[in-house]
Write an enzyme that holds these catalytic residues in place. Structure first.
Site, PDB file in Angstrom:
ATOM      1  CG  LEU A 263      43.928  50.336  28.762  1.00 51.81           C
ATOM      2  CD1 LEU A 263      44.389  50.620  27.338  1.00 51.81           C
ATOM      3  CD2 LEU A 263      43.201  51.543  29.352  1.00 51.81           C
ATOM      4  CB  ILE A 264      39.649  45.882  32.636  1.00 48.72           C
ATOM      5  CG1 ILE A 264      39.225  44.458  33.002  1.00 48.72           C
ATOM      6  CG2 ILE A 264      38.579  46.917  33.011  1.00 48.72           C
ATOM      7  CD1 ILE A 264      39.201  44.200  34.499  1.00 48.72           C
TER       8      ILE A 264
ATOM      9  CE  LYS B  99      43.353  45.421  20.722  1.00 43.45           C
ATOM     10  NZ  LYS B  99      44.435  44.441  20.553  1.00 43.45           N
TER      11      LYS B  99
ATOM     12  N   GLY C 231      46.337  43.362  28.590  1.00 44.71           N
ATOM     13  CA  GLY C 231      46.522  41.915  28.654  1.00 44.71           C
ATOM     14  C   GLY C 231      47.091  41.334  27.379  1.00 44.71           C
TER      15      GLY C 231
ATOM     16  CD  GLN D 146      47.267  40.903  21.527  1.00 47.26           C
ATOM     17  OE1 GLN D 146      47.782  39.871  21.943  1.00 47.26           O
ATOM     18  NE2 GLN D 146      46.062  41.305  21.914  1.00 47.26           N
TER      19      GLN D 146
ATOM     20  CB  CYS E  63      26.037  36.218  45.488  1.00 45.87           C
ATOM     21  SG  CYS E  63      25.751  38.001  45.635  1.00 45.87           S
TER      22      CYS E  63
END
Length: 482
Positions: free
Chosen positions: A183-184, A265, A287, A296, A456
């Site tokens: 889950l980024i 969440k 994370g 958290q 790039c």
């Protein structure tokens, strides 16, 4: 010249059948990465190590990048392989390669030997070491903690003189462990946690909850593609984007302020669990670190976990933020994270640090769960390899330029580290360096009477950044692809 790739020691404590399977997978992964961009390079499984041969100066750097960024490798020896006649011949070859290296220093000789020979490894070490000591007067033998360790391997009739030893990532070969869904958000934490699971041998799929519009999604696609390209490109993985703004709007409208963070969440985990189940994935990666934000705490994490049967993995649970940032810097995601917007932390003004089950259930009873079902149904699932192609299709109005006039400015948007490794120098053309993570805030400060060609290494980042600039009204932008 060739590379001798040594698998991580943890591979060798496995049973014989598992060890063989792991090394076979590592061989396949390396071959997939190396042969994609090279010709004539061979990747050979030698049972206890993998040999990469057929190298020349053209492909050395590409192969070195592959072996130092592929999970499951402890270290790689860069060697010069020759034939030898006897111990004295080995000594002479070692002297030729190491004379200047050991001058004025202490040294010892270390040998690894395979096959049948008329000498033992210790006899060979003593012979070569004694010869080097006599031939180089300023050098001295020191068996413990020497300045230089002269290393070589004797493999049957071949001598492998070690030119350099390159540290690997460690961990397990990619694909030896089950897939996970990361889950980024694009920040420091989710990037590092994704990397750690790649390193441990899991194919990492990426799921992004979009709370900040197209710019946020493009940024997260960039960091996800970067992680995959640099550390896991032997695997086919998915990128899933979910428009979570309707869910957030429902929470803001109907849920008590103090419960918003935990409930958001919980919605993330419900959604992630639904997608993971569809994809046959057993675990989600986040994370989160203990106590880093109000949602958290142990109590809140327990309530968050309870909404899904999917295993939730938190590799950073006991990490300090400073350590997380240091790893992000090492793996190359720090620059992405610096400018990535974070929205979750501001959803509640007075968040609870110890949520109660009954209160959460009471507030969630007000929530219309058909909204959550709909955003999952509308989720966009794509092969992560398509991100590069998508960047081209999304920005057809961005002109690609290969030839330069003297009146343009080439804007090198790579990170400072990449620029230092391979500086872009174009005779007769002005080249400015503005890292991609500063484009949004500093491009407007440049002289807008000039035309800027973004550059790039692979053209992905430059196209995406050009798209953002054009969407913001800048018309003096093109992409430079030499």
């Amino acid at each position: 010249m060739k590379f001798i790739v040594k698998p991580h020691p943890e591979v060798f404590v496995k049973s014989d059948s598992v060890r063989k399977r792991f090394i076979r997978i590592l061989e396949t992964n390396l071959r997939s990465i190396i042969q994609r961009d090279t010709k004539g390079v061979e990747v050979i499984n030698r049972r206890d190590y993998i040999e990469v041969s057929g190298l020349d100066g053209t492909y050395r750097n590409q192969v070195l990048t592959a072996v130092t960024h592929t999970p499951g490798i402890h270290h790689t020896l860069e060697v010069k392989q020759t034939a030898f006649a006897d111990m004295h011949d080995i000594y002479e070859q070692c002297l030729e390669m190491n004379r200047e290296i050991i001058e004025g220093k202490t040294f010892c000789v270390r040998v690894k030997r395979r096959g049948t020979h008329p000498f033992t490894s210790i006899e060979l070490e003593r012979y070569v070491g004694g010869g080097l000591n006599q031939a180089v007067e300023s050098a001295k033998v020191k068996l413990k903690n020497p300045d230089v360790t002269v290393k070589f391997e004797v493999e049957n009739e071949k001598l492998n003189l070690v030119i350099a030893r390159h540290k690997g990532l460690g961990g397990f070969p990619l694909g030896t462990q089950e897939d996970v869904l990361s889950l980024i958000s694009g920040g420091f934490d989710s990037g590092v946690s994704s990397y750690l699971h790649i390193k441990r041998g899991s194919k990492v799929h990426y799921m992004f909850f979009n709370l900040g519009g197209p710019a946020h999604e493009i940024g997260v696609k960039q960091v996800s593609h970067f992680l995959w390209k640099k550390y896991g490109s032997s695997a086919k993985v998915k990128f899933i984007a979910v428009d979570f703004e309707p869910v957030v709007a429902e929470i803001l409208e109907k849920v008590d302020d103090g419960q918003m963070g935990v409930i958001l969440k919980r919605m993330f985990m419900r959604a992630g669990g639904m997608v993971a189940e569809k994809l046959g994935i057993q675990g989600m990666v986040t994370g989160e670190a203990l106590g880093q934000v109000s949602s958290q705490t142990l109590t809140n994490l327990r309530h968050i976990d309870n909404v899904t049967d999917t295993l939730i993995l938190r590799p950073l649970i006991n990490w300090d933020k400073e350590d997380i940032i240091n790893v992000a810097r090492d793996i190359g995601t720090e620059d992405f994270a610096k400018t990535m917007p974070e929205y979750c932390g501001v959803i509640s003004k007075k968040p609870t640090i110890k949520a109660e089950k009954l209160k959460l259930e009471k507030e969630e009873a007000k929530f219309d769960f058909s909204i959550l079902d709909q955003v999952i149904y509308d989720a966009r699932v794509m092969d992560i390899r398509a991100i590069e192609k998508e960047s081209q299709e999304q920005a057809p109005e961005v002109e690609m330029v290969s030839e330069l006039g003297s009146d343009v400015v080439v804007l090198d948007i790579r990170s400072a580290e990449e620029e230092d490794e391979s500086p872009l120098i174009i005779e007769g053309v002005e080249v400015k360096h503005l890292p991609f993570f500063r484009i949004a805030t500093q491009f407007g400060d440049l002289d807008q009477s000039k035309e800027y060609l973004l550059y790039c290494d692979h053209g992905v980042m430059s196209r995406l950044q050009a798209l953002l600039l054009i969407e913001n009204g800048y018309k003096n932008v093109k992409v430079y692809r030499p």
